[in-house]
Write an enzyme that holds these catalytic residues in place. Structure first.
Site: not given
Ligand SMILES: NC(=O)c1ccc[n+]([C@@H]2O[C@H](COP(=O)([O-])OP(=O)(O)OC[C@H]3O[C@@H](n4cnc5c(N)ncnc54)[C@H](OP(=O)(O)O)[C@@H]3O)[C@@H](O)[C@H]2O)c1
Length: 266
Positions: A138, A148
């Site tokens: 990120s 984080y």
């Molecule tokens: N959205 C943003 O603005 C943003 C920006 C920069 C980086 N990121 C990064 O992008 C990545 C994906 O995030 P996203 O934004 O796509 O979030 P999201 O829509 O909330 O998706 C998160 C995914 O991770 C899984 N997950 C969460 N906790 C878990 C655990 N303990 N074990 C296994 N799976 C787990 C969830 O499934 P379950 O709940 O079923 O486990 C879900 O499939 C993350 O690493 C986040 O830090 C996001």
């Protein structure tokens, strides 16, 4: 058909990786906690693209979950050609208010899982002479703002180092550093996002296109979106205090929001 293992494929960025790779003909191994949702996502992908999709329910916050996924990655009978370490969530908030168990669980998903799965995958892939690893970090890793950000700084630095070590083995390694991306991330954390201007938002598909392009071209670190490239370049030259003050104004968390979130994770 090559096989990709994706953590966190049931929503957001991980789901965009799953849809894109399936439509490009990749077989998939999907890892997340919610097994009913994994099954639904897998059925949709099979129907849309005709690829093989294996569901692998596991909690990456738990040592047993991380070990089980690592074992799957080490299985030479069913080789994984691409690992996408994507699963993640927001951190528990201010250390003055957060629960230590929630801090430890976040560290396990954001750091320990990335370390262990990359460690297993790069060795298996190097032995076969080819493979790829994409770690989802990120822009938060460039800003000192809570555990984080510290975890994402680890992921970016670790992946750059891994890419160097993997040079010449046939394994390509990429770290993507997205800014605000429209997914379930903020709602799950209870973040207020109304104050974030539209031009800062990325789509999950944009993040995935950029990461796969970096993998193809052999680029190690990628920041998707011109707006975020400019912000990251500026952040590298600004004093730390002014960056933390500016970021506090975006996606602001009040002490109340943090306490509510801490209560929910107990
Ligand atoms: N959205 C943003 O603005 C943003 C920006 C920069 C980086 N990121 C990064 O992008 C990545 C994906 O995030 P996203 O934004 O796509 O979030 P999201 O829509 O909330 O998706 C998160 C995914 O991770 C899984 N997950 C969460 N906790 C878990 C655990 N303990 N074990 C296994 N799976 C787990 C969830 O499934 P379950 O709940 O079923 O486990 C879900 O499939 C993350 O690493 C986040 O830090 C996001």
């Amino acid at each position: 058909m090559p096989t990709a293992l994706i953590t966190g494929p049931t929503s957001g960025i991980g789901n965009a990786f799953a849809r894109r790779l399936a439509s490009d003909g990749w077989d998939l191994v999907l890892v997340a906690r919610d097994s009913a949702r994994l099954d639904r996502v897998a059925a949709d992908l099979r129907a849309a693209s005709g690829v093989e999709v294996e569901t692998f329910p596991a909690d990456l916050a738990a040592e047993s979950g991380r070990n089980a996924v690592a074992e799957r990655l080490a299985d030479d009978e069913r080789p994984v050609d691409l690992l996408v370490n994507n699963a993640g969530m927001a951190g528990p908030g201010s250390l003055l208010l957060s629960d230590f168990g929630a801090e430890d669980a976040a560290l396990s998903v954001l750091v320990r899982a990335v370390l262990q799965l990359s460690h297993t995958a790069v060795r298996a892939m190097a032995a076969r002479g080819h493979g790829g690893i994409i770690n989802v970090s990120s822009v938060a890793g460039y800003v000192p703002r809570g555990t984080y950000s510290a975890s994402k700084a680890y992921v970016t630095n670790f992946t750059e180092s891994l890419a160097e070590e993997a040079r010449g083995t046939g394994v390509r390694v990429v770290v993507t550093c997205p800014g605000f991306t429209r997914t379930e991330f903020h709602a799950r954390a209870g973040f207020e996002t109304d104050s974030i201007p539209d031009f800062l938002w990325l789509s999950a598909d944009r993040v995935v296109d950029d990461a796969l392009d970096a993998l193809r071209r052999g680029r190690v670190v990628t920041v998707p979106g011109l707006q975020w490239k400019v912000i990251v370049a500026a952040a590298k030259h600004l004093p730390v205090r002014s960056i933390t003050r500016a970021t506090r104004k975006l996606g602001r968390q009040t002490r109340d929001q943090i306490s509510t979130r801490t209560e929910r994770t107990r």
